[in-house]
Write an enzyme that holds these catalytic residues in place. Structure first.
Site, PDB file in Angstrom:
ATOM      1  N   SER A 148     -56.595  25.244 -13.592  1.00 18.38           N
ATOM      2  CA  SER A 148     -56.732  26.467 -14.139  1.00 18.38           C
ATOM      3  C   SER A 148     -57.840  26.718 -14.387  1.00 18.38           C
ATOM      4  O   SER A 148     -59.127  26.284 -13.503  1.00 18.38           O
ATOM      5  CB  SER A 148     -55.988  25.147 -15.503  1.00 18.38           C
ATOM      6  OG  SER A 148     -56.579  25.539 -17.847  1.00 18.38           O
ATOM      7  N   TYR A 161     -57.695  17.858 -20.374  1.00 18.87           N
ATOM      8  CA  TYR A 161     -57.183  18.160 -19.323  1.00 18.87           C
ATOM      9  C   TYR A 161     -57.764  18.622 -19.058  1.00 18.87           C
ATOM     10  O   TYR A 161     -57.968  19.204 -17.467  1.00 18.87           O
ATOM     11  CB  TYR A 161     -56.350  19.294 -20.784  1.00 18.87           C
ATOM     12  CG  TYR A 161     -55.883  20.692 -19.794  1.00 18.87           C
ATOM     13  CD1 TYR A 161     -54.438  20.359 -19.558  1.00 18.87           C
ATOM     14  CD2 TYR A 161     -56.842  21.513 -19.456  1.00 18.87           C
ATOM     15  CE1 TYR A 161     -53.925  21.160 -19.434  1.00 18.87           C
ATOM     16  CE2 TYR A 161     -56.014  23.359 -18.967  1.00 18.87           C
ATOM     17  CZ  TYR A 161     -54.504  22.504 -19.234  1.00 18.87           C
ATOM     18  OH  TYR A 161     -54.422  23.810 -18.023  1.00 18.87           O
TER      19      TYR A 161
HETATM   20  N1  LIG Z   1     -49.447  28.301 -19.562  1.00 24.33           N
HETATM   21  C1  LIG Z   1     -50.743  28.406 -19.452  1.00 24.33           C
HETATM   22  O1  LIG Z   1     -51.654  29.278 -20.292  1.00 24.33           O
HETATM   23  C2  LIG Z   1     -51.338  27.597 -18.134  1.00 24.33           C
HETATM   24  C3  LIG Z   1     -53.006  27.938 -17.971  1.00 24.33           C
HETATM   25  C4  LIG Z   1     -53.560  27.438 -16.889  1.00 24.33           C
HETATM   26  C5  LIG Z   1     -52.701  26.007 -16.305  1.00 24.33           C
HETATM   27  N2  LIG Z   1     -51.586  25.675 -16.644  1.00 24.33           N
HETATM   28  C6  LIG Z   1     -51.027  24.795 -15.480  1.00 24.33           C
HETATM   29  O2  LIG Z   1     -49.343  24.825 -14.981  1.00 24.33           O
HETATM   30  C7  LIG Z   1     -49.382  24.277 -15.423  1.00 24.33           C
HETATM   31  C8  LIG Z   1     -47.697  24.458 -16.068  1.00 24.33           C
HETATM   32  O3  LIG Z   1     -47.989  24.730 -17.271  1.00 24.33           O
HETATM   33  P1  LIG Z   1     -46.933  25.285 -18.254  1.00 24.33           P
HETATM   34  O4  LIG Z   1     -47.724  26.188 -19.329  1.00 24.33           O
HETATM   35  O5  LIG Z   1     -45.376  26.317 -17.186  1.00 24.33           O
HETATM   36  O6  LIG Z   1     -46.222  24.096 -18.771  1.00 24.33           O
HETATM   37  P2  LIG Z   1     -45.120  24.175 -19.236  1.00 24.33           P
HETATM   38  O7  LIG Z   1     -45.284  23.375 -20.524  1.00 24.33           O
HETATM   39  O8  LIG Z   1     -43.817  25.000 -19.700  1.00 24.33           O
HETATM   40  O9  LIG Z   1     -43.948  23.340 -18.162  1.00 24.33           O
HETATM   41  C9  LIG Z   1     -44.878  22.240 -17.926  1.00 24.33           C
HETATM   42  C10 LIG Z   1     -43.662  21.451 -16.987  1.00 24.33           C
HETATM   43  O10 LIG Z   1     -43.863  20.084 -16.964  1.00 24.33           O
HETATM   44  C11 LIG Z   1     -42.817  18.605 -17.305  1.00 24.33           C
HETATM   45  N3  LIG Z   1     -43.881  17.776 -17.140  1.00 24.33           N
HETATM   46  C12 LIG Z   1     -44.766  17.006 -18.640  1.00 24.33           C
HETATM   47  N4  LIG Z   1     -44.897  15.882 -18.447  1.00 24.33           N
HETATM   48  C13 LIG Z   1     -43.812  15.404 -17.033  1.00 24.33           C
HETATM   49  C14 LIG Z   1     -43.852  14.116 -16.328  1.00 24.33           C
HETATM   50  N5  LIG Z   1     -44.176  13.094 -17.126  1.00 24.33           N
HETATM   51  N6  LIG Z   1     -42.507  14.274 -15.115  1.00 24.33           N
HETATM   52  C15 LIG Z   1     -42.146  14.818 -14.911  1.00 24.33           C
HETATM   53  N7  LIG Z   1     -42.137  16.400 -15.637  1.00 24.33           N
HETATM   54  C16 LIG Z   1     -43.127  16.540 -17.130  1.00 24.33           C
HETATM   55  C17 LIG Z   1     -42.586  19.161 -18.079  1.00 24.33           C
HETATM   56  O11 LIG Z   1     -41.234  18.875 -18.989  1.00 24.33           O
HETATM   57  C18 LIG Z   1     -42.394  20.789 -18.274  1.00 24.33           C
HETATM   58  O12 LIG Z   1     -40.727  21.071 -17.855  1.00 24.33           O
HETATM   59  C19 LIG Z   1     -49.614  23.370 -15.846  1.00 24.33           C
HETATM   60  O13 LIG Z   1     -50.483  21.946 -14.780  1.00 24.33           O
HETATM   61  C20 LIG Z   1     -51.171  23.436 -16.914  1.00 24.33           C
HETATM   62  O14 LIG Z   1     -52.008  23.302 -17.277  1.00 24.33           O
HETATM   63  C21 LIG Z   1     -51.070  26.590 -17.403  1.00 24.33           C
END
Ligand SMILES: NC(=O)c1ccc[n+]([C@@H]2O[C@H](COP(=O)([O-])OP(=O)(O)OC[C@H]3O[C@@H](n4cnc5c(N)ncnc54)[C@H](O)[C@@H]3O)[C@@H](O)[C@H]2O)c1
Length: 266
Positions: A148, A161
């Protein structure tokens, strides 16, 4: 001002991953699901790992007909031994699962801090550990860690985080150094705010709280430090992941590919 600019998947660059096996964690959600669909469209056989079995079933339906098969694997990554076992035999590993809690440090529950570090740093370590023997054995492997902008910059109230993402950056670089002689690359992708349900809900909630339109919340609050005033699309992040798994990126390792609209250019 237009705040959406979704890429057309039909315009995605050609990529052939036929014969490769990939594992994507957090596969039921926004970025993870986009990565699964992109890698399967390129012909990879994808193990889609998530604790959300219903979300995985829905994803498997969306993946029907793609060049590569998608195998849903319902697994909670806090089971670290199971996570390590699940990664055995994979050619491509995408560490994507993540969770977030926004709270000042003095109010941050220690058990949540521990869970965030477990899911977002220890589980990636165990997955890499499980994946490397097969990758080393064949002299080829690709590890992509979804970090991120918070792997490179801090924000207040996101201590667990930010700590986990900074740790993931370190893990990725060590993996790159150790994997180099075995044909294994390891990189991070560093998005700014991505168009996912969570971020869209944050927009709606803050718009209601501040009594201003969602578009102003986006441009003036969430994207205050971003030169580009729009969200990045999950498919754009998946395209960067696909590039890092493809044949044209074999010299790219230990890198952090920012997709943050210029945030870290400050
Ligand atoms: N959304 C954003 O703006 C953003 C920005 C930068 C980085 N990210 C990173 O991208 C990645 C995905 O984010 P997203 O926004 O798609 O999130 P999201 O919440 O849509 O998806 C995350 C997924 O991880 C799964 N998960 C969480 N804990 C878990 C566990 N203990 N075991 C198995 N599965 C688990 C959830 O069920 C979910 O399906 C993350 O690492 C997040 O930090 C997101």
């Amino acid at each position: 001002m237009t705040v959406t600019s979704a890429p057309d998947p039909a315009q995605a660059p050609h990529l052939d991953l036929a014969g490769r096996t990939a594992l994507v964690t957090g596969a039921a959600g926004g970025i993870g699901a986009a990565c699964v669909l992109r890698l399967a469209a390129a012909g990879a056989a994808v193990r889609a790992v998530d604790r959300d079995g219903a979300g995985l079933a829905e994803l498997a339906g969306r993946a029907a007909g793609l060049a590569g098969p998608v195998e849903p694997v319902t697994l909670d990554l806090t089971d670290l031994d199971a996570a390590e076992r699940a990664a055995a035999g994979t050619d491509i590993l995408v560490n994507n699962a993540g969770i977030q809690l926004v709270r000042p440090i003095e109010e941050f529950p220690p058990e949540v801090f521990s869970t965030v570090l477990t899911v977002m740093l220890e589980a990636p370590f165990r997955l890499v550990r499980g994946a490397l023997p097969h990758m080393y054995g064949q002299g080829w492997g690709r590890i992509v860690n979804i970090s991120s902008v918070h792997g490179l910059r801090a924000s207040p109230y996101k201590c667990a985080y930010v700590a986990a993402k900074h740790g993931l950056e370190g893990l990725s670089k060590v993996t790159a150094l150790e994997g180099a002689e075995h044909g294994v690359t390891s990189n991070c992708v560093n998005p700014g705010y991505v168009r996912t349900p969570l971020v869209e809900k944050q927009l709606a909630d803050q718009a209601a709280t501040h009594g201003i339109p969602a578009e102003r919340v986006l441009t003036e609050i969430l994207l205050a430090d971003s030169a580009l005033k729009r969200l990045v699309e999950p498919a754009e992040v998946a395209e960067a992941v696909a590039y890092l798994c493809g044949p044209r990126s074999s010299f790219v390792t230990g890198a952090s590919l920012t997709m943050d609209g210029g945030w870290t250019a400050h």
